[in-house]
Scaffold this motif. Sequence first.
Motif, PDB file in Angstrom:
ATOM      1  N   TRP A 201      -7.059  -2.913   7.959  1.00 34.72           N
ATOM      2  CA  TRP A 201      -7.120  -2.267   6.581  1.00 34.72           C
ATOM      3  C   TRP A 201      -6.022  -1.746   6.094  1.00 34.72           C
ATOM      4  O   TRP A 201      -5.633  -1.338   4.799  1.00 34.72           O
ATOM      5  CB  TRP A 201      -8.179  -1.311   6.706  1.00 34.72           C
ATOM      6  CG  TRP A 201      -9.615  -1.930   7.046  1.00 34.72           C
ATOM      7  CD1 TRP A 201      -9.916  -3.327   6.601  1.00 34.72           C
ATOM      8  CD2 TRP A 201     -10.746  -1.392   7.582  1.00 34.72           C
ATOM      9  NE1 TRP A 201     -11.376  -3.431   7.093  1.00 34.72           N
ATOM     10  CE2 TRP A 201     -11.755  -2.303   7.502  1.00 34.72           C
ATOM     11  CE3 TRP A 201     -11.175  -0.037   7.996  1.00 34.72           C
ATOM     12  CZ2 TRP A 201     -13.119  -2.116   7.855  1.00 34.72           C
ATOM     13  CZ3 TRP A 201     -12.235   0.337   8.380  1.00 34.72           C
ATOM     14  CH2 TRP A 201     -13.398  -0.742   8.502  1.00 34.72           C
ATOM     15  N   ASP A 202      -5.330  -1.027   7.058  1.00 34.23           N
ATOM     16  CA  ASP A 202      -3.798  -0.485   6.757  1.00 34.23           C
ATOM     17  C   ASP A 202      -3.131  -1.430   6.085  1.00 34.23           C
ATOM     18  O   ASP A 202      -2.326  -1.362   5.096  1.00 34.23           O
ATOM     19  CB  ASP A 202      -2.867   0.202   7.716  1.00 34.23           C
ATOM     20  CG  ASP A 202      -3.826   1.760   8.055  1.00 34.23           C
ATOM     21  OD1 ASP A 202      -4.072   2.216   7.224  1.00 34.23           O
ATOM     22  OD2 ASP A 202      -3.601   1.952   9.456  1.00 34.23           O
ATOM     23  N   GLU A 203      -2.881  -2.553   6.601  1.00 33.32           N
ATOM     24  CA  GLU A 203      -2.091  -3.841   6.087  1.00 33.32           C
ATOM     25  C   GLU A 203      -2.426  -4.062   4.532  1.00 33.32           C
ATOM     26  O   GLU A 203      -1.773  -4.437   3.734  1.00 33.32           O
ATOM     27  CB  GLU A 203      -2.151  -4.907   7.104  1.00 33.32           C
ATOM     28  CG  GLU A 203      -1.060  -5.875   6.805  1.00 33.32           C
ATOM     29  CD  GLU A 203      -0.894  -7.239   7.903  1.00 33.32           C
ATOM     30  OE1 GLU A 203      -0.549  -8.281   7.535  1.00 33.32           O
ATOM     31  OE2 GLU A 203      -1.877  -7.009   9.010  1.00 33.32           O
ATOM     32  N   ALA A 204      -3.925  -4.276   4.473  1.00 35.51           N
ATOM     33  CA  ALA A 204      -4.274  -4.631   3.402  1.00 35.51           C
ATOM     34  C   ALA A 204      -4.185  -3.681   2.350  1.00 35.51           C
ATOM     35  O   ALA A 204      -3.931  -3.944   1.102  1.00 35.51           O
ATOM     36  CB  ALA A 204      -5.879  -4.969   3.434  1.00 35.51           C
ATOM     37  N   ALA A 205      -4.559  -2.524   2.667  1.00 38.35           N
ATOM     38  CA  ALA A 205      -4.069  -1.315   1.770  1.00 38.35           C
ATOM     39  C   ALA A 205      -2.673  -1.418   1.008  1.00 38.35           C
ATOM     40  O   ALA A 205      -2.454  -1.126  -0.088  1.00 38.35           O
ATOM     41  CB  ALA A 205      -4.638  -0.210   2.250  1.00 38.35           C
ATOM     42  N   GLU A 206      -1.812  -1.559   2.166  1.00 37.12           N
ATOM     43  CA  GLU A 206      -0.550  -1.523   1.847  1.00 37.12           C
ATOM     44  C   GLU A 206      -0.171  -2.485   0.572  1.00 37.12           C
ATOM     45  O   GLU A 206       0.917  -2.631  -0.122  1.00 37.12           O
ATOM     46  CB  GLU A 206       0.452  -1.748   2.791  1.00 37.12           C
ATOM     47  CG  GLU A 206       0.713  -0.569   3.750  1.00 37.12           C
ATOM     48  CD  GLU A 206       1.642  -0.944   5.104  1.00 37.12           C
ATOM     49  OE1 GLU A 206       1.973  -1.897   5.309  1.00 37.12           O
ATOM     50  OE2 GLU A 206       1.597   0.070   5.878  1.00 37.12           O
ATOM     51  N   LEU A 207      -1.092  -3.735   0.716  1.00 40.80           N
ATOM     52  CA  LEU A 207      -0.820  -4.861  -0.074  1.00 40.80           C
ATOM     53  C   LEU A 207      -1.625  -4.606  -1.472  1.00 40.80           C
ATOM     54  O   LEU A 207      -1.813  -5.450  -2.366  1.00 40.80           O
ATOM     55  CB  LEU A 207      -1.051  -6.178   0.428  1.00 40.80           C
ATOM     56  CG  LEU A 207      -0.353  -6.791   1.598  1.00 40.80           C
ATOM     57  CD1 LEU A 207      -1.151  -8.006   2.367  1.00 40.80           C
ATOM     58  CD2 LEU A 207       1.029  -7.008   1.142  1.00 40.80           C
ATOM     59  N   GLY A 208      -2.120  -3.398  -1.541  1.00 37.87           N
ATOM     60  CA  GLY A 208      -2.966  -2.928  -2.894  1.00 37.87           C
ATOM     61  C   GLY A 208      -4.697  -3.364  -2.986  1.00 37.87           C
ATOM     62  O   GLY A 208      -5.031  -3.182  -3.815  1.00 37.87           O
ATOM     63  N   ASP A 209      -4.923  -3.618  -1.668  1.00 39.04           N
ATOM     64  CA  ASP A 209      -6.553  -4.068  -1.708  1.00 39.04           C
ATOM     65  C   ASP A 209      -7.279  -2.542  -1.893  1.00 39.04           C
ATOM     66  O   ASP A 209      -7.294  -1.693  -1.018  1.00 39.04           O
ATOM     67  CB  ASP A 209      -6.818  -4.792  -0.457  1.00 39.04           C
ATOM     68  CG  ASP A 209      -8.196  -5.375  -0.398  1.00 39.04           C
ATOM     69  OD1 ASP A 209      -8.525  -6.325  -0.878  1.00 39.04           O
ATOM     70  OD2 ASP A 209      -9.175  -4.342  -0.070  1.00 39.04           O
ATOM     71  N   ALA A 210      -8.140  -2.614  -2.901  1.00 38.98           N
ATOM     72  CA  ALA A 210      -8.877  -1.404  -3.102  1.00 38.98           C
ATOM     73  C   ALA A 210      -9.812  -0.918  -2.141  1.00 38.98           C
ATOM     74  O   ALA A 210     -10.319  -0.090  -1.857  1.00 38.98           O
ATOM     75  CB  ALA A 210      -9.211  -1.505  -4.545  1.00 38.98           C
ATOM     76  N   ASP A 211     -10.558  -2.237  -1.674  1.00 36.55           N
ATOM     77  CA  ASP A 211     -11.605  -2.152  -0.592  1.00 36.55           C
ATOM     78  C   ASP A 211     -11.272  -1.563   0.534  1.00 36.55           C
ATOM     79  O   ASP A 211     -11.919  -0.724   1.333  1.00 36.55           O
ATOM     80  CB  ASP A 211     -12.443  -3.372  -0.466  1.00 36.55           C
ATOM     81  CG  ASP A 211     -13.180  -3.868  -1.912  1.00 36.55           C
ATOM     82  OD1 ASP A 211     -13.696  -3.066  -2.645  1.00 36.55           O
ATOM     83  OD2 ASP A 211     -13.120  -4.992  -2.146  1.00 36.55           O
ATOM     84  N   ALA A 212      -9.998  -1.646   0.938  1.00 36.02           N
ATOM     85  CA  ALA A 212      -9.415  -1.469   2.089  1.00 36.02           C
ATOM     86  C   ALA A 212      -9.052   0.147   1.948  1.00 36.02           C
ATOM     87  O   ALA A 212      -9.255   0.844   2.920  1.00 36.02           O
ATOM     88  CB  ALA A 212      -8.181  -2.170   2.441  1.00 36.02           C
ATOM     89  N   HIS A 213      -8.751   0.424   0.745  1.00 37.98           N
ATOM     90  CA  HIS A 213      -8.507   1.761   0.660  1.00 37.98           C
ATOM     91  C   HIS A 213      -9.766   2.654   0.962  1.00 37.98           C
ATOM     92  O   HIS A 213      -9.879   3.670   1.569  1.00 37.98           O
ATOM     93  CB  HIS A 213      -8.004   2.232  -0.432  1.00 37.98           C
ATOM     94  CG  HIS A 213      -6.539   2.042  -0.768  1.00 37.98           C
ATOM     95  ND1 HIS A 213      -5.478   2.927   0.003  1.00 37.98           N
ATOM     96  CD2 HIS A 213      -5.684   1.122  -1.530  1.00 37.98           C
ATOM     97  CE1 HIS A 213      -4.578   2.511  -0.273  1.00 37.98           C
ATOM     98  NE2 HIS A 213      -4.309   1.645  -1.041  1.00 37.98           N
ATOM     99  N   TYR A 214     -10.910   2.037   0.419  1.00 29.43           N
ATOM    100  CA  TYR A 214     -12.068   2.931   0.433  1.00 29.43           C
ATOM    101  C   TYR A 214     -12.649   3.014   1.766  1.00 29.43           C
ATOM    102  O   TYR A 214     -12.874   3.807   2.374  1.00 29.43           O
ATOM    103  CB  TYR A 214     -13.213   2.072  -0.361  1.00 29.43           C
ATOM    104  CG  TYR A 214     -14.701   2.796  -0.020  1.00 29.43           C
ATOM    105  CD1 TYR A 214     -14.844   3.950  -0.627  1.00 29.43           C
ATOM    106  CD2 TYR A 214     -15.375   2.019   0.828  1.00 29.43           C
ATOM    107  CE1 TYR A 214     -16.131   4.424  -0.293  1.00 29.43           C
ATOM    108  CE2 TYR A 214     -16.772   2.636   1.130  1.00 29.43           C
ATOM    109  CZ  TYR A 214     -17.122   3.901   0.330  1.00 29.43           C
ATOM    110  OH  TYR A 214     -18.334   4.573   0.712  1.00 29.43           O
TER     111      TYR A 214
END
Length: 209
Positions: A75-88
């Motif tokens: 999720w950290d990796e996905a969030a760094e790529l801009g994924d909003a669901d990962a941030h949630y």
Amino acid sequence: ERLCTGCTLEAFLQGTKHNCPNCNAALSKDNSSALAKLRAHAENGNAAAIYHLGQKYYHGDLGLQVDVPRAIELWDEAAELGDADAHYDLGFVHYHGAEGLDKDEAKGIHHWQQAAMKGQAEGRHALGLLEFERSNYKLALEHWTISASMGYEKSTQAIGCAFELGDGTGEQRARALGGFRDAVGEMKSPQRAIADKLFHCISSRDSQL
């Protein structure tokens, strides 16, 4: 990147399989094949695939053992790529704490803010809950009005409860309800309506067990 309940039901009724939202290939019912396809997309840097792979580790799906620390890494990796669901989801585990992760409310709120700024309704709703708990009712209602206008039903319900308690105004409630109806109207299909009824029935039945 997600498949809605209407799409899921339509595929079931027609006896068809979903296609991968990333490459349009038919999705296999075999766990190992589905996991291999998901990993391939993740290795290619697809943020949504990385996020969903994290979901599989978090819940122990597709034959994987539950591995919360690995899920958080993804999720950290996905969030760094801009994924909003990962941030949630990062907001949730940081705010409440999780296996291998100390509780950090400030970091959790930061991720919910990032999700909200990227248009993620659940993150916006969570911020509304936080402000309501702090007695910042006006700000809470502003958050919920935005997420309700995106079709997030829990925010509409929250505004209704706040209104009954005297913390909302008729105008704010009307705006939220109008936005919610517009959003739902845009998403309507016969299959979506049937699916919603099915899931409501399942939820009602489960709550009585």
